[in-house]
Enzyme design. Sequence first.
Site, mmCIF file in Angstrom:
data_model
loop_
_atom_site.group_PDB
_atom_site.id
_atom_site.type_symbol
_atom_site.label_atom_id
_atom_site.label_comp_id
_atom_site.label_asym_id
_atom_site.label_seq_id
_atom_site.Cartn_x
_atom_site.Cartn_y
_atom_site.Cartn_z
ATOM 1 N N ASP A 228 15.230 32.700 -17.915
ATOM 2 C CA ASP A 228 14.882 32.184 -16.676
ATOM 3 C C ASP A 228 14.756 34.003 -16.492
ATOM 4 O O ASP A 228 14.696 34.206 -16.981
ATOM 5 C CB ASP A 228 15.350 31.732 -15.363
ATOM 6 C CG ASP A 228 14.560 30.609 -14.621
ATOM 7 O OD1 ASP A 228 13.442 31.594 -13.993
ATOM 8 O OD2 ASP A 228 14.032 29.184 -14.887
ATOM 9 N N HIS A 251 12.082 35.383 -18.077
ATOM 10 C CA HIS A 251 11.064 36.546 -16.957
ATOM 11 C C HIS A 251 11.256 36.868 -16.441
ATOM 12 O O HIS A 251 10.468 37.432 -15.379
ATOM 13 C CB HIS A 251 11.465 34.618 -16.328
ATOM 14 C CG HIS A 251 11.374 33.431 -16.977
ATOM 15 N ND1 HIS A 251 10.984 32.053 -16.469
ATOM 16 C CD2 HIS A 251 11.097 32.990 -18.069
ATOM 17 C CE1 HIS A 251 10.948 30.673 -16.762
ATOM 18 N NE2 HIS A 251 10.291 31.597 -17.832
#
Length: 406
Positions: A228, A251
């Site tokens: 993430d 991310h």
Amino acid sequence: MLYPRNLALFSLLSLSSAAPSQVERSPDAVLKPRAVCTPTAGGSPSIDDVPAIRKAIASCGNGGTIVFPAGSTYYLNSVLDLAGCSNCDIQVEGVLKFSGSTEYWGGKTAMLNIDMINGLRLRSLTGSGVIDGNGQNAYDRFASDKNYKRPTLLYITGGSNIEVSGLRQKNPPNVFNSVKGDTQHVTFKNLRMDATSNSQNPPKNTDGFDIGASTHVTISSVSVTNDDDCVAFKPGSNYVTVEDVTCTGSHGISVGSLGKSGTDVVQNILAHRINMIESTKAAGIKTYPSGNGHGLSTVKNVTFSDFNVRGCDYAFQIESCYGESESYCESNPGNAILQGIVVKGFSGTTSGKYDPVVANLNCGARGTCDVSMSAFSVKAPSGKATVLCDNTPSSLGVSCTSGASG
């Protein structure tokens, strides 16, 4: 034994100070040694070592040192709250291993809790210290139960002057580190962080750092492998510096998401000297659009500089339609206020997923888009470098092609 030169000097000093004055040292001026405690480990996963650690904090937490020796393993089957530490030094040279019980940890906020503590060092002096979230069971359960609530590995709320350094953090069930509650002056440095799964279920939502309402937070010399955001600037983050960080599989470095339901502000952020490897984006901003109970997002004075992009899908991305469909945003355009956003010194090559596109800047039609880009040399594997733009200023600094989304 006094050598001739020292003897002469001694005689001279004796003559010049025939009536020496007595200097009395105040008891308060004498530094007292720090109390040192080493918790007794139970030696078995079936024995919860948290009570022994809490006992050590009660004895040595006020200005003392608590040591977890190299070669030791402490099994933590319940939340470890560091309440009682004040100007204390926690030295982890062994392993702190949390249990993998999804029943116990379900719904818990934190595994290691730092709440309203002023003055704390949580560190490894040798680099051998490990905090193990033991998250595999959580990864597997979350894959089949999206309502399962997982705890953050290290949760800091309020307080000030906190340092986390020299450690390895591994396999949190959820986020690695969270800072919020108007915390001030927090430093993370020299950390190795990795979330990996040994099943087909990935370690979802394992943000490296979620920085919320806080001021003067520094993250430096850190490596993160996760699934993430590497670093996420959440509502209320102010004066945050991220430098010399390597992120793999993440991310990216992200502002947001902001504006889901209230007025959210992120400001005074610097992220520089970043290596971003095989991530969905290297850096970006995520804001909700207008309408449907959404709030207003303001992002001010944010600089992303000196990013080395290696195999990321986008080098830079602005999303003004986060969390909603394209058709929804046609009727309810983004209204985020972006002021003083600087993107400079980006180099490298994208993954090719969107080749020839290397960046996607979708500013909201009802918002403000004060963004500048310079020294931006990222290319797609084809050698081309298309930047998609909507509602960006003519002074952006790079050539734009219409058609941005997100």
